[in-house]
Design an enzyme around this catalytic site. Sequence first.
Site, PDB file in Angstrom:
ATOM      1  N   ARG A 221       0.848  -1.184   0.000  1.00 57.27           N
ATOM      2  CA  ARG A 221       0.000   0.000   0.000  1.00 57.27           C
ATOM      3  C   ARG A 221       0.891   1.245   0.000  1.00 57.27           C
ATOM      4  O   ARG A 221       1.963   1.250   0.615  1.00 57.27           O
ATOM      5  CB  ARG A 221      -0.897   0.039   1.242  1.00 57.27           C
ATOM      6  N   HIS A 269      -1.004  -0.179  -9.695  1.00 53.96           N
ATOM      7  CA  HIS A 269      -1.659  -1.089  -8.738  1.00 53.96           C
ATOM      8  C   HIS A 269      -2.167  -2.336  -9.475  1.00 53.96           C
ATOM      9  O   HIS A 269      -3.371  -2.616  -9.489  1.00 53.96           O
ATOM     10  CB  HIS A 269      -2.805  -0.378  -8.005  1.00 53.96           C
TER      11      HIS A 269
END
Length: 309
Positions: A221, A269
């Site tokens: 993250r 991502h």
Amino acid sequence: MRVVFCCTDTKAQPWLDGLRAALPGAEIALWSPGEHPADYAVVWAPPQAFFDEQTGLKGIFNIGAGVDALLKLRLPAGVPLVRLDDAGMSVQMAEFVCHAVIRHFRAFDAYQADAAKGLWSYRKPRLRQDYPVGVMGLGVLGQRVAKALTQFDFSVSGWSRSAKLLDGVRCFHGQDGLDDFLAASRILVCLLPLTPETEGLLRRENLSRLLPGAYLINVARGGHLVDDDLLALLESGHLEGASLDVFRQEPLPAGHAFWQHPKITITPHTSARTMREESVAQIAAKILAMQHGATSDRLAGVVDPKKGY
Ligand code: NDP
Ligand code: OXD
């Protein structure tokens, strides 16, 4: 049994079709405000309003592995929150990380730049023993990544919250093990969940402990990384580069210093995508198990709200 689907940024119809096929007899509905409550929820980044009106849930199924965003919402108390447990992600993560490690170690970016200039140039081979890899997070994804790296004969260490014994991996754990783990690593892979304890862990103080000429791969993250600290350590040369798949703000805003940085490789991502078929099968099997009386301690992937993952 009623299952409601509430996933933003997700094409709903194939999921609804998949869930209907896997759970014949169940009512599978796309959420819209004001409808009657469901027994189970399948979610990704739902609005708070969704949980505010779901008063009868027996289980919440997240169609991702990370639950950091969900845990910021007010969730119904005592309802098991279940994340994806691999469901086709670990092999993708192993591919992505091995690719990033090998691309850096074998200087493939430099060869590509040479080739673009028409240059036939050899570089001195780097020695594998000079590039030990550290994997932060030895869960479902981290263990698969660590194992894949050992198969390329890299020296691999891992760091987790609890003690582990993994074949071919030097394991460290807890806050007490962190400094030694970092000092043993030149390439650092972050595969931790984002929790209050791990937020900002990839900061100057910790990254400075890596072996000189370090390389960072963040596939967890964006909140783990302190962006300015990475930029400063790249500038100082302590870090040779970084491969970043996740960011504090996604999409990464236009004009962010990372975009144009020559030592940073960016992907959107995408290191391990949710695979719909595997995920539907996993979620449906767990819903059926719960319907047949399985308690949450019998299911893989149940989140401990106290730990935050
Ligand atoms: P797991 O829950 O299976 O593993 C988490 C690991 O992190 C465990 O080994 C755990 O230790 C360790 N850990 C947690 N907190 C700490 C801490 N404070 N100190 C040390 N170790 C800690 O998660 P997954 O492997 O399934 O996924 C990891 C993360 O990867 C997800 O949370 C998500 O954010 C990210 N992800 C990113 C994707 C992408 O496309 N970029 C795709 C999928 C996931 P212990 O084993 O002792 O509990
Ligand atoms: C996940 C992700 O957590 O896609 O599954 O990042």
